[in-house]
Design an enzyme around this catalytic site. Sequence first.
Site, PDB file in Angstrom:
ATOM      1  N   TYR A 156       0.968  -1.115   0.182  1.00 37.44           N
ATOM      2  CA  TYR A 156      -0.027  -0.131   0.088  1.00 37.44           C
ATOM      3  C   TYR A 156       0.871   1.290  -0.039  1.00 37.44           C
ATOM      4  O   TYR A 156       0.354   2.531  -0.215  1.00 37.44           O
ATOM      5  CB  TYR A 156      -0.813   0.144   1.292  1.00 37.44           C
ATOM      6  CG  TYR A 156      -2.082  -1.035   1.449  1.00 37.44           C
ATOM      7  CD1 TYR A 156      -2.124  -1.805   0.205  1.00 37.44           C
ATOM      8  CD2 TYR A 156      -2.642  -1.333   2.634  1.00 37.44           C
ATOM      9  CE1 TYR A 156      -2.764  -2.956   0.494  1.00 37.44           C
ATOM     10  CE2 TYR A 156      -3.564  -2.392   2.733  1.00 37.44           C
ATOM     11  CZ  TYR A 156      -3.555  -3.132   1.566  1.00 37.44           C
ATOM     12  OH  TYR A 156      -4.542  -4.402   1.859  1.00 37.44           O
ATOM     13  N   LEU A 202     -17.557  -3.674   3.259  1.00 38.68           N
ATOM     14  CA  LEU A 202     -18.706  -2.764   2.631  1.00 38.68           C
ATOM     15  C   LEU A 202     -19.392  -3.196   1.304  1.00 38.68           C
ATOM     16  O   LEU A 202     -20.357  -2.694   0.678  1.00 38.68           O
ATOM     17  CB  LEU A 202     -18.415  -1.300   2.700  1.00 38.68           C
ATOM     18  CG  LEU A 202     -18.097  -0.851   3.934  1.00 38.68           C
ATOM     19  CD1 LEU A 202     -17.623   0.707   3.989  1.00 38.68           C
ATOM     20  CD2 LEU A 202     -18.938  -1.166   4.846  1.00 38.68           C
ATOM     21  N   SER A 256     -12.184   4.027   6.082  1.00 37.69           N
ATOM     22  CA  SER A 256     -12.623   5.183   5.740  1.00 37.69           C
ATOM     23  C   SER A 256     -11.591   6.560   6.236  1.00 37.69           C
ATOM     24  O   SER A 256     -10.943   6.229   7.516  1.00 37.69           O
ATOM     25  CB  SER A 256     -13.709   5.664   6.590  1.00 37.69           C
ATOM     26  OG  SER A 256     -14.355   6.876   6.115  1.00 37.69           O
ATOM     27  N   ARG A 301     -17.512   9.217   9.252  1.00 38.03           N
ATOM     28  CA  ARG A 301     -17.931   7.659   8.670  1.00 38.03           C
ATOM     29  C   ARG A 301     -17.174   6.562   9.481  1.00 38.03           C
ATOM     30  O   ARG A 301     -17.481   5.524   9.624  1.00 38.03           O
ATOM     31  CB  ARG A 301     -17.381   7.652   7.323  1.00 38.03           C
ATOM     32  CG  ARG A 301     -18.631   8.236   6.300  1.00 38.03           C
ATOM     33  CD  ARG A 301     -18.328   7.923   4.949  1.00 38.03           C
ATOM     34  NE  ARG A 301     -17.405   8.440   4.173  1.00 38.03           N
ATOM     35  CZ  ARG A 301     -17.363   9.560   3.695  1.00 38.03           C
ATOM     36  NH1 ARG A 301     -18.358  10.355   3.744  1.00 38.03           N
ATOM     37  NH2 ARG A 301     -16.235  10.302   3.263  1.00 38.03           N
ATOM     38  N   ASN A 337     -18.859   3.672  11.323  1.00 37.77           N
ATOM     39  CA  ASN A 337     -18.657   2.056  11.258  1.00 37.77           C
ATOM     40  C   ASN A 337     -18.228   1.502  12.280  1.00 37.77           C
ATOM     41  O   ASN A 337     -18.432   0.204  12.307  1.00 37.77           O
ATOM     42  CB  ASN A 337     -17.628   2.128  10.050  1.00 37.77           C
ATOM     43  CG  ASN A 337     -17.827   2.712   8.743  1.00 37.77           C
ATOM     44  OD1 ASN A 337     -19.066   2.998   8.497  1.00 37.77           O
ATOM     45  ND2 ASN A 337     -16.869   3.052   8.046  1.00 37.77           N
TER      46      ASN A 337
END
Length: 253
Positions: A27, A167, A209, A214, A218
Amino acid sequence: MDDEESAQAVRSALEGGYRLVDTASSYENERGVGRGLLDSGVDRAAVFLTTKLRGADHGYQGARRGLTASLDRLGVDYVDLLLIHWPLPSLGLFVETFRSMVEMTAEGLIRAVGVSNFTLAHIDTLIDRVGVVPAVNQLEISPLMARGAERASLARLGILAEAWSPLGSRHGLPDERVVRTVSATRERTPAQIILRWHVQQGIAAVPRSKDPQRQAANLSVFDFTLTDGEMDALGALDRGYADTVDADQHVEY
Ligand SMILES: NC(=O)c1ccc[n+]([C@@H]2O[C@H](COP(=O)([O-])OP(=O)(O)OC[C@H]3O[C@@H](n4cnc5c(N)ncnc54)[C@H](OP(=O)(O)O)[C@@H]3O)[C@@H](O)[C@H]2O)c1
């Protein structure tokens, strides 16, 4: 997320009560994750930090090189969980990679070893050849890709199923009619309904997120329970997409 976004997101998540952070060498944001961890002021020992070995770091020496570099970028002495990001069977190295990880556990550099995107056959090979059961298999899991039989097999082996892309946004899951209906009835967001579906079955989900609101929403899925009927209605969304996953994709990682 890049380093900057990751630093902010990890900081706000930890400040908001999250205690599990999931990143990966591929990443390219481990420095940002490490900075967010530091900036949050939350004690390192209170955080469960996961990273993953990329394809270029498969192999006995590669795993050690990969983890050493990750620890350096993250600015920590150990990770709580190290995963093999993809099995990449065409490289033929995942057994040696795992063996090396197990050794580094004994050295205190890793608290638990696991895998990601492994089939049950790959896992059987690891157990046969190394004699150690991975703690976790991180897979794409959502009501659209429920993997019920696979999860039951993992549970029998004592392996925790962890959901990436929980999600299901790529597949339009939050817009599915049944998700919208349950969301309206329960006065919870579609994301909360979907995450509750995971939590209620003992699946560890890692939603992403960068938005503090959010993130908070979550995390707020532990104060309600979906009925059996709601769980069944969500379960009917399962389309078996998992059958299309190619273990060798991302070989370039
Ligand atoms: N092992 C693997 O091979 C693998 C593969 C993919 C991902 N992962 C891991 O799994 C994590 C999550 O997967 P993912 O990022 O693909 O999918 P995800 O968490 O299911 O979805 C992330 C997306 O949903 C949005 N979102 C989050 N909460 C929302 C909410 N309450 N309402 C509306 N939109 C919301 C986010 O946007 P905002 O940021 O704008 O909120 C982001 O665009 C990754 O961060 C990674 O750690 C692992």
